[in-house]
Design a protein around this motif. Sequence first.
Motif, PDB file in Angstrom:
ATOM      1  N   LEU A  84      27.921  34.055  42.392  1.00 36.75           N
ATOM      2  CA  LEU A  84      29.558  33.758  42.133  1.00 36.75           C
ATOM      3  C   LEU A  84      30.524  35.470  42.093  1.00 36.75           C
ATOM      4  CD1 LEU A  84      29.584  29.846  41.077  1.00 36.75           C
ATOM      5  CD2 LEU A  84      29.952  30.770  43.406  1.00 36.75           C
ATOM      6  N   PHE A  85      28.907  35.926  40.781  1.00 35.27           N
ATOM      7  CA  PHE A  85      30.037  37.299  40.315  1.00 35.27           C
ATOM      8  C   PHE A  85      30.476  38.732  41.788  1.00 35.27           C
ATOM      9  CE2 PHE A  85      28.995  41.528  39.155  1.00 35.27           C
ATOM     10  CZ  PHE A  85      31.242  41.735  37.991  1.00 35.27           C
ATOM     11  N   ASP A 140      45.717  26.250  43.699  1.00 32.95           N
ATOM     12  CA  ASP A 140      46.357  25.827  42.386  1.00 32.95           C
ATOM     13  C   ASP A 140      45.194  25.325  41.029  1.00 32.95           C
ATOM     14  OD1 ASP A 140      46.544  23.561  40.715  1.00 32.95           O
ATOM     15  OD2 ASP A 140      49.409  23.994  41.144  1.00 32.95           O
ATOM     16  N   PRO A 141      45.145  26.299  40.580  1.00 33.96           N
ATOM     17  CA  PRO A 141      43.419  25.383  39.315  1.00 33.96           C
ATOM     18  C   PRO A 141      43.340  23.794  39.807  1.00 33.96           C
ATOM     19  CG  PRO A 141      44.338  27.336  38.523  1.00 33.96           C
ATOM     20  CD  PRO A 141      45.279  26.880  39.630  1.00 33.96           C
ATOM     21  N   ALA A 248      37.663  29.103  36.698  1.00 26.88           N
ATOM     22  CA  ALA A 248      37.635  29.655  35.664  1.00 26.88           C
ATOM     23  C   ALA A 248      38.599  31.082  36.773  1.00 26.88           C
ATOM     24  CB  ALA A 248      36.799  30.576  35.616  1.00 26.88           C
ATOM     25  N   ASN A 249      37.882  31.321  37.935  1.00 24.07           N
ATOM     26  CA  ASN A 249      38.706  32.499  38.982  1.00 24.07           C
ATOM     27  C   ASN A 249      40.103  32.334  39.491  1.00 24.07           C
ATOM     28  OD1 ASN A 249      39.008  34.521  40.780  1.00 24.07           O
ATOM     29  ND2 ASN A 249      38.150  32.992  42.614  1.00 24.07           N
ATOM     30  N   ALA A 255      36.339  38.340  36.772  1.00 25.86           N
ATOM     31  CA  ALA A 255      34.292  38.027  36.891  1.00 25.86           C
ATOM     32  C   ALA A 255      34.070  37.748  35.716  1.00 25.86           C
ATOM     33  CB  ALA A 255      34.929  39.312  38.535  1.00 25.86           C
ATOM     34  N   ALA A 256      33.931  38.639  34.958  1.00 28.79           N
ATOM     35  CA  ALA A 256      32.707  38.677  34.212  1.00 28.79           C
ATOM     36  C   ALA A 256      33.253  37.421  32.790  1.00 28.79           C
ATOM     37  CB  ALA A 256      32.856  40.126  33.587  1.00 28.79           C
ATOM     38  N   ILE A 257      34.329  36.929  32.749  1.00 30.41           N
ATOM     39  CA  ILE A 257      34.820  35.868  32.076  1.00 30.41           C
ATOM     40  C   ILE A 257      34.479  34.921  33.419  1.00 30.41           C
ATOM     41  CG2 ILE A 257      36.642  34.734  31.235  1.00 30.41           C
ATOM     42  CD1 ILE A 257      35.669  37.645  29.546  1.00 30.41           C
ATOM     43  N   CYS A 258      34.385  34.878  34.501  1.00 26.87           N
ATOM     44  CA  CYS A 258      34.437  33.862  35.296  1.00 26.87           C
ATOM     45  C   CYS A 258      32.807  33.020  34.462  1.00 26.87           C
ATOM     46  CB  CYS A 258      34.536  33.749  36.457  1.00 26.87           C
ATOM     47  SG  CYS A 258      36.628  34.112  36.728  1.00 26.87           S
TER      48      CYS A 258
END
Length: 289
Positions: A84-85, A140-141, A248-249, A255-258
């Motif tokens: 995913l990263f 839209d999240p 989160a993306n 990306a690291a936070i996701c």
Amino acid sequence: MIGIIGIVTIFGMVFGGYLLAGGKMSIILKSLPFEMIMIGGAAVGAFLISNDSAAIKHTIKDIGKVFKGPKWKPQDYTDLLCLLFALIRIARQNPIEVEQHIEDPDSSSLFSKYPKILADQEAVNLICDTMRSASMNYDDPHQVEEVLDKRMDVNLHHALHSSHALQTVADGLPALGIVAAVLGVIKTMGSIDQPPEVLGKLIGGALVGTFLGVFLAYGLVGPFAAKVKTVVEEDSHFYLLIREVLIANLHNHAAAICIEVGRQNTPAHCRPKFSELEEALKAIKQDAA
């Protein structure tokens, strides 16, 4: 292995205790084949009546989960986070390039690094469908999260059908045992003119039906149903992790936070250490460079 140990323990404790108490296996062994035909056959027939062919195949296949345990292991969660990263980084740096991966994952050099994930059609579809929707401006999240929740609820409901089917059989087994016992009593009443020692064996044989129905229900089939449910629910966390990272993306986190969001939502016994995951992500960055 644990499942096999459990079965051996059940049989050892039940019949071992019976023998230590002075019980004789001869009556049980003599009646067992006929009682098993009646109880087991009726249970199988009821199972076939209450399920379609797809559900029957699914249930038979899922019985193996009692012995195999969860499909997804700790390394698989680490691999998923790394995949995913890499996809998120590519999507942000070169949206055209990421389409090559999500449109044809079977030919993707990125997905091919994680063959176990690639072999799971639902995991691949979940990733590709969500990222494809984002590329089409459906980003839209909250709406995407709602869609993913409904999708995963449906999948979980379907996956749990095997557990429900087995539990239904377990619930019916004690009653089927009574049916077999009643038939044994009817047989005994037909021999009422026989001496007490003969009647005693006939009554003992009839009671084997009650014993067998209860034993199978609470000693084997019921625990099988519970184990299948536990394994299915644990494996569902793998797909929940995909949802958490991709949502989160869509919130435009780094990306690291996701990935850290996903790591913290990984079950504790499968969660990679922060330092270990950081090293794995550094390797991905180096390969990309």
